[in-house]
Design a protein around this motif. Structure first.
Motif, PDB file in Angstrom:
ATOM      1  N   ASN A  50       1.500   3.419   3.625  1.00 28.95           N
ATOM      2  CA  ASN A  50       0.453   2.924   1.967  1.00 28.95           C
ATOM      3  C   ASN A  50       0.458   1.700   0.785  1.00 28.95           C
ATOM      4  N   HIS A 107      -0.525   8.455  -4.202  1.00 24.78           N
ATOM      5  CA  HIS A 107      -1.853   8.046  -3.223  1.00 24.78           C
ATOM      6  C   HIS A 107      -3.163   7.487  -4.118  1.00 24.78           C
ATOM      7  N   LYS A 110       4.316   2.656  -2.702  1.00 26.03           N
ATOM      8  CA  LYS A 110       2.635   2.348  -2.436  1.00 26.03           C
ATOM      9  C   LYS A 110       2.280   1.387  -2.312  1.00 26.03           C
ATOM     10  N   ALA A 135      -4.685   4.423   7.601  1.00 24.53           N
ATOM     11  CA  ALA A 135      -4.038   3.628   6.704  1.00 24.53           C
ATOM     12  C   ALA A 135      -5.002   2.533   6.106  1.00 24.53           C
TER      13      ALA A 135
END
Length: 410
Positions: A55, A215, A250, A379
């Motif tokens: 991430n 995110h 992240k 990702a």
């Protein structure tokens, strides 16, 4: 006559059989030991692999500026915070970071936590309790679900992104205190919540809106300022009905999380959030690294531009490479690109096929995702190159051609 406990069966003896059942259902998870290499490469259990599982969306986790800031923070403040923020753990570095986070998100005040999961399971019970009502998107992250359960409020789960169902539930609820909770970018699907519409419903029904932008922070909005900036809901347009939460491990590349909102709500959370009050504060060296991270997020626009180019390259490549396959790429325009496979065993087999080609893409299975929607969670990161994405597309194209269509995703 007393029975000797050692001669009778115990529920503790069930664990081997329960683990074996996980194996039979292809649901057992295994940790991997990793070491960073260069770019998006990791050494995984001793094997060098190109990773599409991180991430670290902006590729900042190993940036020299963050490493140097963390070292300077350790030299100035030591390694551990030593106490709760309300005792002696709230360092000058943490205080400065909170001010920077509030300014960065365009909200009045921020509160810095040591972890994202601990943030949500703590702030939700601090906001609502027995007799109150929570309205939760069906695909919210586990920490939001668990925080709702811990609150003892009545929970109304609505179908993913179904604003009509949410409005009906809000209108029918007699609760005086209503809390709507939603991810902004959903972690397993990569789609984006309709934040303005959620806020409009909260204004109409006197509800508070808690947004988890784990995110989206660093990726969405001008200068990576997150989903509220993406929808122009900061500054003069900021609503006191919004409580904004984001993680810092992240896109920011470090660790921790924060909540930001009105001064009154943030002060209440400081006073009542058990996971904040009764836990040792995050080390100041992390706050030092995060301040350096915020500067890079703000100024390195090329990272987000490159990331968007990679997203389009992957989607265009797979649109051609997977033509005729029963695998389906979800409609995501974020770095989270879910490739729906269907069965658990097939998703694991595809993951293994990629591993044999030197690519690490995790297979995600129930209960993380609904039954029958096992998938690869691809990702993307600004640390990837065009060649990295092309290598993944080629590998998936080959694996898709080798798999006969068996189960269609409904």
């Amino acid at each position: 006559m007393a029975t000797n406990p050692s001669l009778t069966s115990s529920w503790l003896d069930e664990f081997p059989a329960r683990i074996a059942e996980l194996d039979r259902a292809h649901l057992r998870r295994r940790r991997r030991v990793v070491l960073p290499e260069s770019g998006a490469r990791l050494q995984v259990d001793g094997q060098s692999m190109l990773a599409f599982c991180s991430n670290d969306y902006l590729g900042l986790a190993h940036h020299p500026a963050l490493i140097e800031a963390a070292c300077m923070g350790a030299r100035s403040f030591g390694v551990g915070a030593t106490a709760s923020p309300l005792v002696s753990g709230h360092s000058a570095a943490n205080d400065t970071l909170e001010q920077a986070l509030a300014g960065f998100t365009g909200l009045p005040r921020a509160l810095y936590f040591y972890a994202g999961y601990a943030t949500n399971i703590g702030i939700i019970p601090a906001l609502v309790g027995s007799g109150d009502a929570i309205f939760s998107d069906n695909l919210n992250h586990a920490c939001l679900i668990d925080g709702a359960r811990l609150s003892r409020a009545q929970i109304h789960r609505f179908a993913h992104a179904d604003l009509g169902a949410l409005e009906t539930a809000l209108a029918q609820s007699p609760a005086q205190r209503k809390l709507v909770i939603s991810d902004t970018v959903f972690s397993m699907d990569g789609d984006l919540a309709d934040v303005p519409a959620l806020l409009a419903l909260c204004e109409r029904h006197d509800a508070l809106l808690l947004l988890d932008d784990a995110h989206g922070f660093g990726v969405l909005g001008p200068q990576g300022r997150g989903c509220l900036a993406h929808f122009a809901l900061t500054g003069a347009r900021a609503s006191p009905r919004v409580l904004y939460m984001a993680t810092l491990g992240k896109a920011a590349g470090v660790a921790g999380a924060f909540v930001a909102g009105s001064d009154a709500i943030v002060e209440w959370l400081l006073q009542k959030t058990r996971s904040y009050i009764y836990a040792t504060a995050a080390p100041a060296l992390l706050a030092s690294a995060l301040r350096a991270s915020l500067q890079l997020i703000e100024h390195d626009e090329w990272r987000r531009e490159h990331l968007q180019q990679l997203i389009q390259r992957l989607r265009q490549g797979l649109a051609t490479g997977l033509r005729g396959s029963h695998w389906q790429l979800g409609p995501s325009l974020t770095p989270i690109q879910p490739l729906l496979i269907g069965r658990n065993d097939e998703a694991l087999a595809v993951m293994e096929g990629l591993r044999e080609r030197g690519l690490w893409v995790p297979a995600i299975r129930p209960p993380t995702v609904p039954e029958g929607t096992a998938r690869l969670r691809i990702a993307l990161s600004a640390a990837h190159t065009d060649a990295d994405v092309d290598q993944l597309v080629q590998a998936l194209t080959e694996l898709a051609a080798a798999c006969q269509p068996t189960v269609a995703i409904g």
